[in-house]
Design a protein around this motif. Structure first.
Motif, PDB file in Angstrom:
ATOM      1  N   PRO A  81       0.713  -1.057   0.115  1.00 26.66           N
ATOM      2  CA  PRO A  81      -0.072   0.074  -0.074  1.00 26.66           C
ATOM      3  C   PRO A  81       0.920   1.273  -0.083  1.00 26.66           C
ATOM      4  O   PRO A  81       2.157   1.340   0.419  1.00 26.66           O
ATOM      5  CB  PRO A  81      -0.881  -0.080   1.445  1.00 26.66           C
ATOM      6  N   ALA A 115      -0.958   4.722   9.161  1.00 30.71           N
ATOM      7  CA  ALA A 115      -2.067   3.915   8.570  1.00 30.71           C
ATOM      8  C   ALA A 115      -3.214   4.219   9.575  1.00 30.71           C
ATOM      9  O   ALA A 115      -3.036   3.830  10.766  1.00 30.71           O
ATOM     10  CB  ALA A 115      -1.354   2.604   8.722  1.00 30.71           C
ATOM     11  N   TYR A 120      -5.882  -3.442   4.362  1.00 31.02           N
ATOM     12  CA  TYR A 120      -4.772  -3.010   3.431  1.00 31.02           C
ATOM     13  C   TYR A 120      -4.405  -4.233   2.668  1.00 31.02           C
ATOM     14  O   TYR A 120      -4.494  -5.435   3.484  1.00 31.02           O
ATOM     15  CB  TYR A 120      -3.646  -2.329   4.200  1.00 31.02           C
TER      16      TYR A 120
END
Length: 484
Positions: A81, A115, A120
């Motif tokens: 990601p 995050a 994810y």
């Protein structure tokens, strides 16, 4: 020309063309079979779901890559990601996987502090390095969860603020939080608070000898060391190691130490804790990972001398070897080691027993198929384990230092064989396979084959490439206080 004649000629032309195509079909090459039949490979399983908090590091995922085709070399890439980094693969790659074999991989990655809670995706692609390249996908779903608020502790008569317990490596209380330790770089940790335990991990190279040591341990704690593989199976445990100086053993030395030989390339975990569950802000210790050189003539490491057949140094300890059995990875270690086996032989039949060191020779071949330091001697003894029937040092032919004895007994019974090395030389790197053949009636080629037996793993060469080490913070190491 009439229309009917034209239609007739056109029909004849079409029929002739179809007949020619049908005649040519059996001659198409057989190589037109789908490539997936010969070069298929898959992940097992094909996906995994893990969870953690933002800022939590080194979450590991274990999976297998199964090669369903011919032997080949594989590489691995990953799509992370946006903003994520720190993805590490163990063992390193590219890596060779034999046909119909399975290779276990462990992936480590960090969850960045930025995050936000949610799901994810990390896509891991395995691909063949040969042409045509084929790709298999393994998907990791990372569930980032919100951090649980820590309640304010209620003061007690002996307050211990959690802040004073942080040693720069916390949190490291479970395998998913394990911090990396690199060879020859000591780290200082603290066992705090009460009941605390520290987890570390490192990448081991197959065949190398590693020592995990606690050279400094503050008074008041009694640490233990536990070594586990990538599947968290225990490999070794030690509480006290008082024999650091074999010439002057010190029973009062309670610092632990583990020495082991890495069986495979992969990740290994270390668990450190106090044997009585104690802890405190002044319960510090130093841990170091030491790897030993493989040559040219390394000192024996006693803890890795014992192969799976030991103890077998005396006739009464002889291990059974059955007809047409291959006993792999035997070791002539330490100096003066002798290996004894016993086998049943039937009168009138023909038996061949031989040693084979070829697959253990190093990458730098000096003298044909011989392994450095290995020059075996076979001794065949009668059913009493004492009377010598035959001896062989080197097989005939002049191209090997391995040994072979051919034997046809006159009486049914159990017979003994001893294997030793010339000069009684021994260390943990002198290895061999022992094979007992029961010859077929009239067989003329009943002997050690000219090439090593198929299907056996090759001697490890260069270690695979690894990712850039992640340096864990450390504090100055105090000067060790000599043990009384």
């Amino acid at each position: 020309m009439k229309t009917s004649v034209k239609l007739r000629n056109l029909t004849i032309t079409i029929c002739v063309t179809i007949l020619m195509v049908l005649t040519a079909l059996p001659q198409l090459p057989a190589s037109a079979a789908p490539l997936g039949q010969t070069i298929d490979f898959v992940w097992t399983p094909t996906s995994a779901t893990v969870s953690g908090q933002a800022g939590q590091v080194s979450i590991s995922v274990n999976t297998n890559l199964q090669n369903r085709g011919v032997s080949d070399t594989f590489g691995i890439t990953a799509t992370l990601p946006t903003g994520w980094s720190g993805f590490t693969i163990s063992p390193g790659q590219p890596i060779a996987i034999a046909a119909n074999a399975t290779q276990n991989f462990t992936f480590f990655f960090d969850i960045p502090p930025s995050a936000v809670p949610g799901n994810y995706t990390i896509d891991v692609f395995a691909f063949r390095t040969s042409t045509p390249s084929v790709t298999a996908l393994f998907r990791i779903i990372v569930q980032v969860v919100a951090a649980t608020p820590t309640p304010t502790p209620i003061p007690t008569s002996t307050p211990l603020a959690r802040a004073v317990c942080v040693d720069g490596f916390e949190p490291d209380d479970m395998p998913a939080q394990a911090k990396r330790i690199d060879v020859q770089i000591p780290q200082e940790h603290v066992i705090c608070p009460t009941g605390d335990e520290d987890w570390l991990y490192f990448g081991g190279v197959a065949g190398k000898v590693y020592t995990i040591d606690i050279p400094v341990m503050q008074s008041g704690i009694d640490l233990s060391l536990e070594l586990l593989d990538s599947q968290l199976n225990r490999l070794a445990f030690n509480d006290d190691f008082y024999n650091r100086d074999p010439a002057n053993p010190n029973p009062r030395d309670t610092r632990p130490r583990i020495t082991f030989r890495s069986p495979t390339d992969g990740s290994y975990y270390i668990r450190v804790r106090d044997t009585a569950g104690r802890g405190g802000n002044d319960y510090s210790y130093v841990i170091v990972l030491i790897d030993e050189s493989n040559g040219p003539t390394p000192m024996p490491a006693e803890t890795v001398c014992l192969d799976i057949f030991e103890p077998d140094g005396l006739p009464e300890q002889a291990r059974l070897i059955t007809s047409n059995e291959v006993q792999e990875n035997r070791r002539l270690c330490p100096t003066g080691d002798a290996d004894w086996v016993i086998f049943f032989a039937k009168a009138g039949k023909r038996y061949v027993i031989y040693t084979d060191t070829r697959r253990y020779r190093g990458p730098n071949t000096v003298n044909s198929d011989t392994q450095a330091g290995a020059d075996t001697v076979l001794v065949l003894a009668d059913r009493d384990g004492v009377s010598i029937l035959d001896i062989n040092d080197d097989m005939p032919g002049g191209n090997t230092l391995d040994s072979q004895i051919e034997f046809s007994p006159k009486v049914d019974g159990f017979y003994f064989v001893q294997v030793k090395n010339v000069g009684d030389i021994g260390n943990q790197f002198i290895r061999y396979d022992l094979v007992l053949l029961l010859c077929l009636p009239g067989q003329t080629d009943c002997r050690r084959p000219d090439t090593p037996l198929p299907g056996l793993p090759a001697n490890p060469g260069s270690p695979p490439a690894t990712a850039t080490p992640i340096r864990a913070p450390s504090t100055p190491i105090p000067t060790p206080t000599p043990a009384p």
